[in-house]
Design a protein around this motif. Structure first.
Motif, short mmCIF file in Angstrom:
data_model
loop_
_atom_site.label_atom_id
_atom_site.label_comp_id
_atom_site.label_asym_id
_atom_site.label_seq_id
_atom_site.Cartn_x
_atom_site.Cartn_y
_atom_site.Cartn_z
N ASN A 393 -16.57 -66.51 -81.34
CA ASN A 393 -17.32 -66.31 -80.09
C ASN A 393 -18.09 -65.00 -80.13
N LYS A 396 -20.96 -65.33 -82.36
CA LYS A 396 -21.92 -66.32 -81.86
C LYS A 396 -22.76 -65.73 -80.72
N PHE A 397 -22.07 -64.99 -79.82
CA PHE A 397 -22.78 -64.57 -78.61
C PHE A 397 -23.42 -63.18 -78.71
N PRO A 424 -23.83 -60.59 -74.35
CA PRO A 424 -24.40 -60.74 -73.01
C PRO A 424 -23.37 -60.64 -71.88
N GLY A 425 -22.09 -60.71 -72.24
CA GLY A 425 -21.05 -60.62 -71.21
C GLY A 425 -20.86 -61.94 -70.47
N GLY A 450 -21.05 -75.07 -78.35
CA GLY A 450 -19.91 -75.47 -79.18
C GLY A 450 -19.19 -76.57 -78.43
N GLY A 454 -12.77 -73.54 -77.82
CA GLY A 454 -12.23 -72.40 -78.57
C GLY A 454 -11.26 -71.55 -77.77
N PHE A 481 -12.03 -59.48 -75.31
CA PHE A 481 -10.87 -60.37 -75.14
C PHE A 481 -9.66 -59.67 -75.75
N1 LIG Z 1 -17.66 -63.06 -76.57
C1 LIG Z 1 -18.28 -63.76 -75.64
N2 LIG Z 1 -19.38 -63.30 -75.03
C2 LIG Z 1 -20.00 -64.01 -74.08
N3 LIG Z 1 -19.59 -65.23 -73.65
C3 LIG Z 1 -18.52 -65.72 -74.22
C4 LIG Z 1 -17.79 -65.04 -75.22
N4 LIG Z 1 -16.74 -65.79 -75.58
C5 LIG Z 1 -16.80 -66.92 -74.84
N5 LIG Z 1 -17.85 -66.90 -74.02
C6 LIG Z 1 -18.23 -67.97 -73.06
O1 LIG Z 1 -17.14 -68.78 -72.85
C7 LIG Z 1 -17.42 -70.12 -73.19
C8 LIG Z 1 -16.22 -70.81 -73.74
O2 LIG Z 1 -15.89 -70.33 -75.02
P1 LIG Z 1 -15.15 -71.26 -76.02
O3 LIG Z 1 -14.86 -70.51 -77.24
O4 LIG Z 1 -14.03 -71.84 -75.28
O5 LIG Z 1 -16.15 -72.43 -76.26
P2 LIG Z 1 -17.39 -72.46 -77.22
O6 LIG Z 1 -17.40 -71.23 -78.02
O7 LIG Z 1 -18.54 -72.76 -76.37
O8 LIG Z 1 -17.05 -73.71 -78.10
P3 LIG Z 1 -16.08 -73.80 -79.38
O9 LIG Z 1 -15.41 -72.47 -79.49
O10 LIG Z 1 -15.14 -74.88 -79.03
O11 LIG Z 1 -16.92 -74.14 -80.50
C9 LIG Z 1 -18.53 -70.01 -74.14
O12 LIG Z 1 -19.30 -71.18 -74.16
C10 LIG Z 1 -19.30 -68.85 -73.58
O13 LIG Z 1 -20.10 -69.25 -72.54
#
Ligand SMILES: Nc1ncnc2c1ncn2[C@@H]1O[C@H](COP(=O)(O)OP(=O)(O)OP(=O)(O)O)[C@@H](O)[C@H]1O
Ligand SMILES: [Mg+2]
Length: 490
Positions: A393, A396-397, A424-425, A450, A454, A481
């Protein structure tokens, strides 16, 4: 439930058993009381008339010169019997043979009587209750009086007097019968009825409580799994009640678990078909185009279509993997295999692997480990999976040029891992729900898309470790986190 009580076969069966027992007791009572009263009568009779034989021998000399003085003895015997018709008088020789007698009505059927009781009686002077042979009824024994007969200082025989004659026995048994019938039986029936009433009430009390158990079991069988035997069930049935209720709890829990697994399976099927449709149709669509327009496509177009098809199929694989992992955790099919290990080492391993990805995105990734952090006791594979999901995450973000800082610290509650990024928070109102499955911030952002599983997986992993998890985030500034695993104490 009360209605059930009287239609309950159990109630009637136990009541019938009680009636039968009471009848048996009644018969026993009749038998014992008739036996004891007869014996009582005989004993009293013997005590009253024990000296009769002695008096007779004193009054007359039944044996003179070795011969029975029939005239004199019969005379006195008759006079005795005139006064008391219940006696039967016999003269015995020294061996117990009957040599003379005066007996009314029936004939004498024995020629001799046993001497042992006679001698005992004389020795004790009638102080003890002793019964002897009845010459008129072989096999029966009756109370008697006896005295030795001397002929010129030598023992010549015995006077043997049966005290309750046939006639008297007959009168007695009549009297006894009517007495028993009138008073004894009456009293006895009263006692029987009282016992019966008390017994039926007691049985009613016990079966009422037992019926609660039976009724509960019946309703449970019919599918009312929430039903339990009420706490007020008494009558010694509390053990049965507790055992049943515990069994019902276990069965209910098992049914619930089966149901939840089933529900999950159905949800999984629904989700899988929904979630997989998009990437699958994308892959199929582009592959189809490639096939149909074979030869008409520019090399760049071909390359682009292939790339999209490949990415979609990768996404499909990722989705499937996430879904299965989450479902297994949710259905509690994953048992953590706990072992003590150093989180610092694990973090080192994982971050090394992620360094290349971070460099590709121009993100600075750093690991900060506090000194002397204790071991944790957890499932290494699952914890690794949780860290990976959080790092996925963060990478990715977080946009290019950002930072990811991983901190390992020793806290009062355990060992804490904190993964902070400069992404981006997450909006404050979203933060509490972010760990729920399929929850995504701005789900329309296709780049970040995704499975949305996760964080739900991370949360499940922490749940089975009794560990805490949390998020701190400020929009536009970054997200952190953290989770805290219990330190190894053994
Ligand atoms: N580090 C982060 N910064 C910003 N937003 C986050 C972050 N981690 C999680 N999120 C937000 O929380 C949501 C849920 O995260 P999660 O990991 O459960 O799902 P995902 O990453 O979208 O999919 P997956 O992990 O199943 O491939 C994300 O889609 C995102 O919007
Ligand atoms: Mg994720």
């Amino acid at each position: 439930m009360n209605k059930y009580r009287f239609t309950s076969p159990l109630y009637w069966k136990i009541s019938a058993a009680l009636l039968f027992t009471l009848a048996l007791v009644g018969l026993g009572y009749l038998f014992i009381s008739s036996y004891t009263s007869q014996r009582y009568f005989q004993e009293v009779n013997q005590q009253l008339y024990k000296d009769v034989a002695k008096y007779m021998v004193e009054e007359a000399s039944p044996i003179v010169d070795g011969k029975v003085d029939t005239a004199a003895t019969h005379d006195i015997m008759h006079s005795m019997m005139v006064i008391n018709r219940s006696v039967e008088v016999y003269i015995l020789d020294t061996k117990g043979n009957i040599i003379d007698y005066v007996v009314p009505f029936t004939s004498v059927k024995r020629e001799a009587v046993a001497l042992a009781p006679v001698e005992d009686f004389i020795k004790n002077d009638g102080a003890q209750y002793i019964i002897g042979d009845d010459p008129k009824a072989p096999g029966t024994r009756k109370a008697f009086s006896a005295a030795p007969i001397y002929d010129k200082e030598t023992l010549a025989g015995y006077a043997y007097i049966i005290l309750a004659s046939e006639e008297q026995s007959a009168v007695l048994s009549n009297l006894f019968g009517s007495y028993m019938l009138k008073t004894g039986t009456f009293m006895f029936f009263i006692a029987m009825i009282v016992a019966l009433i008390i017994g039926l009430l007691a049985i009613g009390f016990i079966t009422r409580h037992l019926n609660k158990v039976i009724e509960t079991a019946r309703r449970f069988k019919e599918g009312d799994y929430a039903i339990r035997v009420p706490d007020d069930t008494q009558g010694g049935l509390d053990v049965l009640r507790d055992a049943f209720n515990e069994m019902a709890d276990t069965i209910e829990a098992n049914i619930e678990q089966l149901k939840s697994i089933d529900r999950l399976r159905q949800e999984l099927i629904a989700n899988v078909s929904h979630d997989l449709r998009t990437p699958l149709s994308l892959t199929q669509g582009y592959l189809e185009t490639l096939q149909m327009k074979e030869g008409q496509l520019q090399p760049e177009e071909r390359q682009k279509y292939l790339q999209i098809a490949y990415e979609s199929s990768e996404k499909l694989a990722h989705l499937i993997a996430q879904l299965f992992e989450y479902s297994k955790l949710e259905a509690k099919q994953v048992q953590p295999e706990k072992e003590p290990f150093l989180l610092a080492e694990l973090l080192q391993d994982v971050t090394t692997r992620y360094h290349i990805l971070a460099e590709e995105k121009d993100i600075q990734m750093q690991l900060h480990v506090q000194d002397e952090v204790p071991l944790v006791f957890a499932d290494l594979g699952l914890v690794e999976r949780a860290i990976q999901n959080l790092l996925d995450n963060a990478l990715k973000f977080t946009p290019s040029g950002g930072e990811i800082n991983i901190h390992l610290t020793n806290q009062a509650t355990g060992v804490e891992v904190r993964i902070a990024d400069t992404g981006p928070g997450i909006p404050v109102n979203e933060q509490s729900q972010i760990f729920e499955r399929y929850r995504q911030v701005a789900p329309g952002n296709s780049k970040a898309k995704g499975a949305g599983l996760g964080l739900a997986i991370v949360k499940k992993i922490m749940e089975i470790h009794n560990a805490t998890i949390g998020v701190q985030s400020r929009p536009e500034q970054g997200t952190a986190f953290w989770f805290c695993l219990p330190a190894y104490t053994g």
